[in-house]
Write a protein that holds these residues in place. Structure first.
Motif, PDB file in Angstrom:
ATOM      1  N   GLY A 211       0.815  -1.211   0.000  1.00 53.54           N
ATOM      2  CA  GLY A 211       0.000   0.000   0.000  1.00 53.54           C
ATOM      3  C   GLY A 211       0.841   1.250   0.000  1.00 53.54           C
ATOM      4  N   ALA A 212       0.198   2.345   0.331  1.00 56.36           N
ATOM      5  CA  ALA A 212       0.815   3.654   0.181  1.00 56.36           C
ATOM      6  C   ALA A 212       1.323   4.256   1.479  1.00 56.36           C
ATOM      7  N   SER A 213       1.375   3.522   2.540  1.00 57.99           N
ATOM      8  CA  SER A 213       1.666   4.091   3.864  1.00 57.99           C
ATOM      9  C   SER A 213       3.135   4.465   4.070  1.00 57.99           C
TER      10      SER A 213
ATOM     11  N   VAL B 257      -3.966   4.036  -3.252  1.00 55.49           N
ATOM     12  CA  VAL B 257      -5.052   4.456  -2.364  1.00 55.49           C
ATOM     13  C   VAL B 257      -6.398   4.254  -3.055  1.00 55.49           C
ATOM     14  N   GLU B 258      -6.486   4.671  -4.288  1.00 52.86           N
ATOM     15  CA  GLU B 258      -7.747   4.523  -5.020  1.00 52.86           C
ATOM     16  C   GLU B 258      -8.137   3.050  -5.171  1.00 52.86           C
ATOM     17  N   ARG B 259      -7.180   2.211  -5.545  1.00 49.43           N
ATOM     18  CA  ARG B 259      -7.477   0.780  -5.691  1.00 49.43           C
ATOM     19  C   ARG B 259      -7.916   0.171  -4.363  1.00 49.43           C
ATOM     20  N   HIS B 260      -7.268   0.581  -3.279  1.00 51.80           N
ATOM     21  CA  HIS B 260      -7.624   0.068  -1.958  1.00 51.80           C
ATOM     22  C   HIS B 260      -9.041   0.484  -1.587  1.00 51.80           C
ATOM     23  N   ARG B 261      -9.391   1.726  -1.872  1.00 49.18           N
ATOM     24  CA  ARG B 261     -10.737   2.207  -1.533  1.00 49.18           C
ATOM     25  C   ARG B 261     -11.804   1.457  -2.324  1.00 49.18           C
ATOM     26  N   VAL B 262     -11.510   1.155  -3.586  1.00 48.38           N
ATOM     27  CA  VAL B 262     -12.461   0.391  -4.397  1.00 48.38           C
ATOM     28  C   VAL B 262     -12.582  -1.029  -3.857  1.00 48.38           C
ATOM     29  N   GLU B 263     -11.442  -1.643  -3.560  1.00 50.06           N
ATOM     30  CA  GLU B 263     -11.438  -3.026  -3.102  1.00 50.06           C
ATOM     31  C   GLU B 263     -12.104  -3.210  -1.740  1.00 50.06           C
ATOM     32  N   TYR B 264     -11.840  -2.291  -0.800  1.00 46.20           N
ATOM     33  CA  TYR B 264     -12.330  -2.455   0.567  1.00 46.20           C
ATOM     34  C   TYR B 264     -13.476  -1.518   0.944  1.00 46.20           C
TER      35      TYR B 264
ATOM     36  N   THR C   6       0.355   3.909   8.979  1.00 48.51           N
ATOM     37  CA  THR C   6      -0.044   2.738   8.197  1.00 48.51           C
ATOM     38  C   THR C   6      -1.235   3.024   7.288  1.00 48.51           C
ATOM     39  N   GLY C   7      -1.519   4.280   7.062  1.00 53.34           N
ATOM     40  CA  GLY C   7      -2.674   4.623   6.247  1.00 53.34           C
ATOM     41  C   GLY C   7      -2.383   5.670   5.191  1.00 53.34           C
ATOM     42  N   ASP C   8      -3.464   6.270   4.741  1.00 48.45           N
ATOM     43  CA  ASP C   8      -3.412   7.215   3.631  1.00 48.45           C
ATOM     44  C   ASP C   8      -2.814   8.568   4.005  1.00 48.45           C
ATOM     45  N   LEU C   9      -2.823   8.917   5.274  1.00 48.56           N
ATOM     46  CA  LEU C   9      -2.317  10.233   5.683  1.00 48.56           C
ATOM     47  C   LEU C   9      -0.817  10.383   5.415  1.00 48.56           C
TER      48      LEU C   9
END
Length: 125
Positions: free
Chosen positions: A43-45, A84-91, A100-103
């Motif tokens: 991910g992007a973290s 981030v976009e793919r993760h939001r679509v998937e989850y 460990t997140g988008d921030l």
């Protein structure tokens, strides 16, 4: 190649080490290894994601003054946006934490635009 236990973390923590041939070589090799490894699939973290690698590129850009490192940081930041976009679509939701997140990615994007290498919580609070 995670920030929390890998080459990007070495560069981010030691980017301001004294300017000696030994330190310069170590940091440059760690940055090159990070770049060759590419974006992390987790991910992007900051901690174990693409943003941590992007911050390593910013640290090398600040230390060496070579535009290639800023270009690489920006490329990783843009890749992170896709993650981030793919993760939001998937989850169906984002990851709402700094380490460990988008921030963390948001901080990388800001620094790429502002021309800063200030790593959140390590360099600035």
């Amino acid at each position: 190649m995670q920030d929390c236990h890998g080459a990007p973390g070495i560069v981010c923590r030691l980017g301001a080490a004294p300017r000696t041939p030994e330190w310069d070589t170590l940091l440059l090799q760690a940055g090159a290894l990070t770049w060759r490894a590419g974006p992390l699939s987790k991910g992007a973290s900051l901690c174990h994601g693409t943003a941590g690698s992007g911050f390593a590129m910013l640290k090398l850009w600040r230390r060496r003054g070579e535009p290639v490192w800023l270009d690489r940081a920006r490329a990783l930041a843009m890749h992170g946006c896709g993650q981030v976009e793919r993760h939001r679509v998937e989850y169906g939701q984002g990851r709402h934490s700094l380490w460990t997140g988008d921030l963390g990615l948001a901080c990388l994007l800001w620094n790429c635009m502002a021309g800063s290498d200030a790593f959140p919580t390590l360099d600035v609070f």
